[in-house]
Design an enzyme around this catalytic site. Structure first.
Site: not given
Ligand SMILES: [Zn+2]
Length: 497
Positions: A266, A263, A292
């Site tokens: 991201h 995460e 991604e």
């Protein structure tokens, strides 16, 4: 600066800010919502969704775009990108009748509840009509947008502009051909060294401190972001305020850690997008596959590497000396890269993961072409599972009912995960060609050279080009699965000879 252009930016910013509030409410719903406040939150969400839709379809935007369209050639390159993307967004939003948008939202909510029940009951049949209806809605939506003859391509394009089923088909076919024999080899070697995890009893507070230290060292700016807990890890928000989540289990400290690193990947992308341009395409990401690719590179290529653990292992042992007593460095490294086949996509190791995606993509294609009826999905799922993954689910809860995506009508989303893995591996090859000694940075806990490379080549470029073009510019080759196959062979070959 052109006056119409400035007024357009103002309207786009209004829409972006409302959207960001919507995102924050969604994050809060999954992280903080008291158990009996769900109905109130649903009303709040519906209200803000209505405001966002009104802001996105504001007739003033249409007028300004028409004005700017007449002077398009006079705009500089950046402004052209902004106007082109705003035009496409505006067209897409305004081509959908309001009744259709409401019908889809209502159906998604009902389908979500039907899915959770079906998954608990392990019974697909009562849920099937909900997918049928979503499929019908997806085809109708494509028709409204002028993609009636290619509804699946439209679904893909929503997540990954520029990709199509045909493009993905070719990439996946080549990947599958190389991956299945590689997986068989790795599985055979892994079976010979079969181990169970030696990691138990890791206190959650210490897990949290460790993963915050690691993600901060990777470059995540906690001054503009935070990490909390939710059942399914996710990342929400823009670089001005990124909300990430992870989840904790005392016997699986690597799950919380790698979820957090994923995460944070991201989050690093969002934090690297040009801050002043978040409201326009110049400051927005280039699709889910590119997104991604960022999370996967930090999670896999970087953080599962030997070099990374040469730096972090001693710190990990400072946090968890008692728990790691008797666990050798080699054992730990093997556990970090453990290969254990599973029927569940989200629990899959990186070797098997792509096969889970290929399976879903092939089924979605058949659903859209009509070759496969929804009622026959469980059987088709189980057959593909056996063919591609070599194991068959014993019930639909570990088969066709495991993912939430279709309950929200999110067809065409699954391929992004695998395309992201391909892009990550190809970018990884490109960055190491430029900096052959890059991994020696990781041994010293330094990640800024890699982050700066990503900032320059990808993050700061926003959505100025479609992901496929960006990959070709950055890596000097069209996207292909070859880097991913070579990467898997290299990493797992060295682990399992
Ligand atoms: Zn992700």
């Amino acid at each position: 600066m052109n006056d119409a252009y400035l007024r357009l930016i103002d309207r786009l910013k209004h829409r972006y800010l409302i959207g960001s509030v919507q995102g924050l409410l969604g994050w809060d719903e999954q992280v903080n919502l008291p158990p009996d406040s769900a109905d109130f939150r649903a009303e709040q969400m519906a209200t803000i969704a209505g405001l966002e839709h009104a802001a996105a379809s504001d007739p003033q935007i249409g007028t300004l775009l028409a004005e700017l369209g007449g002077a398009f050639a006079d705009l500089d390159q950046d402004c052209q990108v902004v106007v082109r993307e705003a035009r496409q967004d505006f067209d897409r939003v305004t081509k959908l009748p309001a009744e259709f948008v409401e019908e889809k939202a209502r159906h998604s909510s009902a389908a979500y509840h039907a899915w959770t029940k079906a998954r608990t009951d392990r019974e697909f049949a009562p849920y099937a009509p909900f997918i049928e209806k979503h499929l019908e809605l997806a085809k109708r939506e494509a028709e409204y947008q002028g993609w009636g003859d290619r509804p699946y391509d439209y679904a893909i394009d929503l997540h990954d502009p520029g990709f199509s089923a045909e493009v993905i088909d070719q990439l996946f076919a080549e990947l599958k051909m190389g991956l299945i024999p590689l997986v068989k080899k790795i599985e055979a070697a892994a079976a010979a060294n079969k181990t169970v995890s030696p990691l138990h009893g890791f206190p959650v507070d210490a897990q949290r401190s460790f993963l915050e230290e690691v993600t901060a060292k990777l470059g995540f700016d906690y001054g503009r972001g935070r990490i909390d807990v939710s059942p399914h890890p996710f990342c929400e928000g823009s670089g001005a305020d990124v909300r990430m989540t992870t989840r904790f289990q005392e016997d699986d400290p690597l799950d919380s850690l790698f979820s957090a690193i994923h995460e944070a990947g991201h989050g690093l992308y969002e934090q690297g997008l040009p801050l002043a341009d978040h409201a326009t395409a110049l400051g927005q990401h280039a699709g889910m596959a590119m997104h991604e690719s960022q999370s996967r590179m930090w999670e896999n290529q970087v953080s599962r590497s030997r070099a990374f653990w040469r730096h972090f292992e001693s710190r990990f042992r400072e946090f968890f000396g008692a728990q790691l007593d008797g666990v050798s460095s080699d054992q730990l490294y093997r556990e970090i890269n453990a290969v254990r086949p599973t029927l569940i996509r989200v629990d899959s190791d990186e070797v098997h993961y792509n096969l889970h995606i290929i399976l879903r993509f092939e089924l979605e294609k058949k659903l859209f072409s009509g070759e496969l009826a929804v009622k026959d999905l469980p059987e088709a799922w189980n057959d593909s599972c056996e063919e591609i993954l070599g194991c068959r689910p014993t019930h639909d809860g570990e088969g066709v009912l495991q993912d939430v995506h279709w309950s929200g009508g999110a067809f065409g989303y699954f391929p992004s995960y695998c395309l992201g893995n391909m892009i990550a591996a190809q970018n990884w090859d490109a960055v190491r060609r430029e900096m052959p000694d890059l991994e020696s940075d990781f041994e010293r806990g330094k990640f800024s050279r890699l982050l700066n490379w990503l900032r320059l080549n990808i993050h700061q470029q926003g959505k100025s080009r479609p992901a496929l073009e960006r990959v070709e510019i950055v890596t000097k080759a069209p996207l292909s699965p070859r880097s991913l196959l070579a990467y898997l062979e290299e990493r797992y070959g060295s682990l399992y000879n």
